[in-house]
Scaffold this motif. Structure first.
Motif, PDB file in Angstrom:
ATOM      1  N   TRP A  10       0.856  -1.184   0.000  1.00 45.96           N
ATOM      2  CA  TRP A  10       0.000   0.000   0.000  1.00 45.96           C
ATOM      3  C   TRP A  10       0.892   1.233   0.000  1.00 45.96           C
ATOM      4  N   PHE A  11       0.532   2.172  -0.849  1.00 44.02           N
ATOM      5  CA  PHE A  11       1.238   3.440  -0.948  1.00 44.02           C
ATOM      6  C   PHE A  11       0.201   4.558  -0.887  1.00 44.02           C
ATOM      7  N   ARG A  25       4.638   9.991  -4.084  1.00 41.92           N
ATOM      8  CA  ARG A  25       3.990   8.774  -3.608  1.00 41.92           C
ATOM      9  C   ARG A  25       4.916   8.115  -2.591  1.00 41.92           C
ATOM     10  N   GLU A  26       4.343   7.711  -1.458  1.00 44.64           N
ATOM     11  CA  GLU A  26       5.175   7.167  -0.390  1.00 44.64           C
ATOM     12  C   GLU A  26       4.690   5.805   0.064  1.00 44.64           C
ATOM     13  N   THR A  73      -4.425  11.928   5.223  1.00 44.55           N
ATOM     14  CA  THR A  73      -5.240  12.245   4.055  1.00 44.55           C
ATOM     15  C   THR A  73      -4.414  12.102   2.783  1.00 44.55           C
ATOM     16  N   ALA A  74      -4.907  11.292   1.857  1.00 46.57           N
ATOM     17  CA  ALA A  74      -4.183  11.016   0.607  1.00 46.57           C
ATOM     18  C   ALA A  74      -5.020  10.073  -0.251  1.00 46.57           C
ATOM     19  N   VAL A  75      -4.553   9.891  -1.476  1.00 54.10           N
ATOM     20  CA  VAL A  75      -5.069   8.791  -2.299  1.00 54.10           C
ATOM     21  C   VAL A  75      -4.209   7.573  -1.976  1.00 54.10           C
ATOM     22  N   VAL A  99      -8.760   8.790   0.803  1.00 59.46           N
ATOM     23  CA  VAL A  99      -8.986   8.799   2.252  1.00 59.46           C
ATOM     24  C   VAL A  99      -8.821  10.233   2.729  1.00 59.46           C
ATOM     25  N   THR A 100      -9.852  10.750   3.363  1.00 59.43           N
ATOM     26  CA  THR A 100      -9.813  12.111   3.886  1.00 59.43           C
ATOM     27  C   THR A 100     -10.108  12.076   5.371  1.00 59.43           C
ATOM     28  N   VAL A 101      -9.196  12.622   6.168  1.00 57.96           N
ATOM     29  CA  VAL A 101      -9.355  12.646   7.618  1.00 57.96           C
ATOM     30  C   VAL A 101      -9.541  14.093   8.045  1.00 57.96           C
ATOM     31  N   SER A 102     -10.682  14.378   8.637  1.00 63.51           N
ATOM     32  CA  SER A 102     -10.984  15.742   9.067  1.00 63.51           C
ATOM     33  C   SER A 102     -10.563  15.935  10.521  1.00 63.51           C
TER      34      SER A 102
END
Length: 123
Positions: A36-37, A45-46, A90-92, A119-122
């Motif tokens: 998973w990246f 990209r990490e 938060t990232a794709v 994925v979005t984290v508020s």
């Protein structure tokens, strides 16, 4: 050829959890290392996590203790369980597979990629 399809992304509050799934098709993925990246806007990209064909795992320091990678070879599916999510997560998120004999951590060493899930984290 391997086709990878991610699912499970979404919007979650900080401290929450999500489970991402990556379904593989086209050839068996049971003898492939999977990873998973993630890629945030304006960033490279990490690496996030990887799992070898026989269950060995590796994690980025930033997610160690919060994320767990697992696989179900009978279902040709890899999972990423994400707990204690932070806005910085938060990232794709992308699923990838590699034919290399060792389990690499660099995205350049992966041969097959999914389309990604947001994925979005508020806060």
């Amino acid at each position: 050829q391997v086709q990878l399809v991610e699912s499970g992304g979404g919007l979650v509050q900080a401290g929450g959890s999500l489970r991402l799934s990556c379904a593989a098709s086209g050839r068996t993925s049971s003898n492939l290392h999977m990873g998973w990246f993630r890629q945030a806007p304006g960033k490279e990209r990490e690496f996030v996590a990887a799992i070898s064909w026989n269950g060995g795992t590796a994690y980025a320091d930033s997610v160690k203790g919060r994320f767990t990678i697992s696989r179900d070879n009978a279902k040709n599916t890899v999972y990423l369980h994400m707990n204690s999510l932070k806005p910085d997560d938060t990232a794709v998120y992308y699923c990838a597979a590699t034919i290399y004999s060792t389990m690499p951590l660099s995205p350049a060493m992966y041969n097959y990629w999914g389309q990604g899930t947001q994925v979005t984290v508020s806060s």
